[in-house]
Design an enzyme around this catalytic site. Sequence first.
Site, PDB file in Angstrom:
ATOM      1  CB  CYS A  75      -0.877  -0.019   1.244  1.00  0.00           C
ATOM      2  SG  CYS A  75      -1.639   1.567   1.602  1.00  0.00           S
ATOM      3  CG  HIS A 184      -6.826   0.070  -5.140  1.00  0.00           C
ATOM      4  ND1 HIS A 184      -6.231   0.229  -3.911  1.00  0.00           N
ATOM      5  CD2 HIS A 184      -7.984  -0.603  -4.918  1.00  0.00           C
ATOM      6  CE1 HIS A 184      -7.017  -0.319  -2.989  1.00  0.00           C
ATOM      7  NE2 HIS A 184      -8.080  -0.817  -3.566  1.00  0.00           N
TER       8      HIS A 184
HETATM    9  N1  DGL Z   1      -3.864   0.771  -2.425  1.00  0.00           N
HETATM   10  C1  DGL Z   1      -3.420   1.678  -1.395  1.00  0.00           C
HETATM   11  C2  DGL Z   1      -2.327   2.558  -1.947  1.00  0.00           C
HETATM   12  O1  DGL Z   1      -1.492   2.030  -2.654  1.00  0.00           O
HETATM   13  C3  DGL Z   1      -4.504   2.370  -0.630  1.00  0.00           C
HETATM   14  C4  DGL Z   1      -5.554   3.024  -1.444  1.00  0.00           C
HETATM   15  C5  DGL Z   1      -6.693   3.519  -0.611  1.00  0.00           C
HETATM   16  O2  DGL Z   1      -7.218   2.763   0.209  1.00  0.00           O
HETATM   17  O3  DGL Z   1      -7.074   4.689  -0.767  1.00  0.00           O
HETATM   18  O4  DGL Z   1      -2.223   3.726  -1.681  1.00  0.00           O
END
Ligand code: DGL
Length: 270
Positions: A75, A184
Site C-alpha cells: 500500500c 489499486h
Molecule cells: N492501495 C493503497 C495505496 O497504494 C490504498 C488506497 C486507498 O485505500 O485509498 O495507496
Amino acid sequence: SFKLDMRIGLFDSGIGGFSVLKKVIELCPDNSFIYLADTARLPYGVKTTNEIKKIAEEISSWFNYQKIDAFLVACNTTNAIALDILKNNLDVPVFDLIGSVASTIKESRVGVLATPSTVKTKAYTNAILEFKPKTFVIEQPCPEFVPMIEMDNINSDEITDVATGYLQPLLKQKIHSLILGCSHYPLITPLLTEILPSGVKLIDPAESLSLKLKLFMDSKTNNFSKKKKLVDLKFYVTSNLKNFPQKAKHWLDVFPEVNLVSLQKKGWVS
Ligand code: DGL
C-alpha cells in the site's frame, strides 16, 4: 518433496495489493503468502497522517503474531506516511514499493498517480530526486479511482472521463513515464494504456519490489530441487468477509481461505 520457502506477509486497504501479490508470485512462487485487507477502513488514501500511523502500528502488531519471514508494503499510502513505523515494529525484512522503484527511474520527466494522502507527502518526488536530482516529477492525486476500482466500476464512461481528467495535467507537462503510485491502479492498466500516448511508459512499482524480493530469496534459499511452482495463499479481512473470495477469484483466479480478523483486539493466535 516440496517445501515452501518463506511465509510472506503483505497488506492493503482492499484489493490493491492483489496487483503486488500477482507480480510477486510470478517472480517468487514457492512461498506462502498472508494477505491482510483492512476493508473496514478502506479507503486509506484520504486519511490523515495520524490515522495512517495508527493503522501501521496495528497492522505491524498483527503481523508479528503471524510468524512471517518477510513483509511487503503493498500500500503506497502507508508506504509514504508510515514506513518507519512498519520497519521499527516488524522484526523481519520489509520490502516497500516507493523505495524499490525510485532508484530505477531513468526518464527525466515523470508523472505519478497516487492517492491524495500519498501526494501530500511528496514521497515519490523526494525518493526519485534522491537518486536523480534533475528529474522533473509531477504528482496527481486521484481520489475517485480507489472507490471505483473496489466497486468494479472499471469499464465505464465514468471512469474513462475521470482518468482522462487526471492524466491531462501530466500529459501537458510532456511526461515520459507514469508511475502507478497506488497499488489499486495497476488493476486499470488497460484503461490507462488506452488513454496514454504510446510514448509514455507505464511503471508499476511492484515490479521493482518483486525483483528485490527475488534477490533476497535467492540469497537465502536454494531452488535447485524445485520442479513445480507452488503457492499457498491465506487472506484476512477486517470486514465484508462474504465479498472477498469472489474478488480474489476475479483478480487472482483463486478461491482462497478468507478469515475475518479484528486488528484492535490483542492476543491473536497464529
Ligand atoms: N492501495 C493503497 C495505496 O497504494 C490504498 C488506497 C486507498 O485505500 O485509498 O495507496
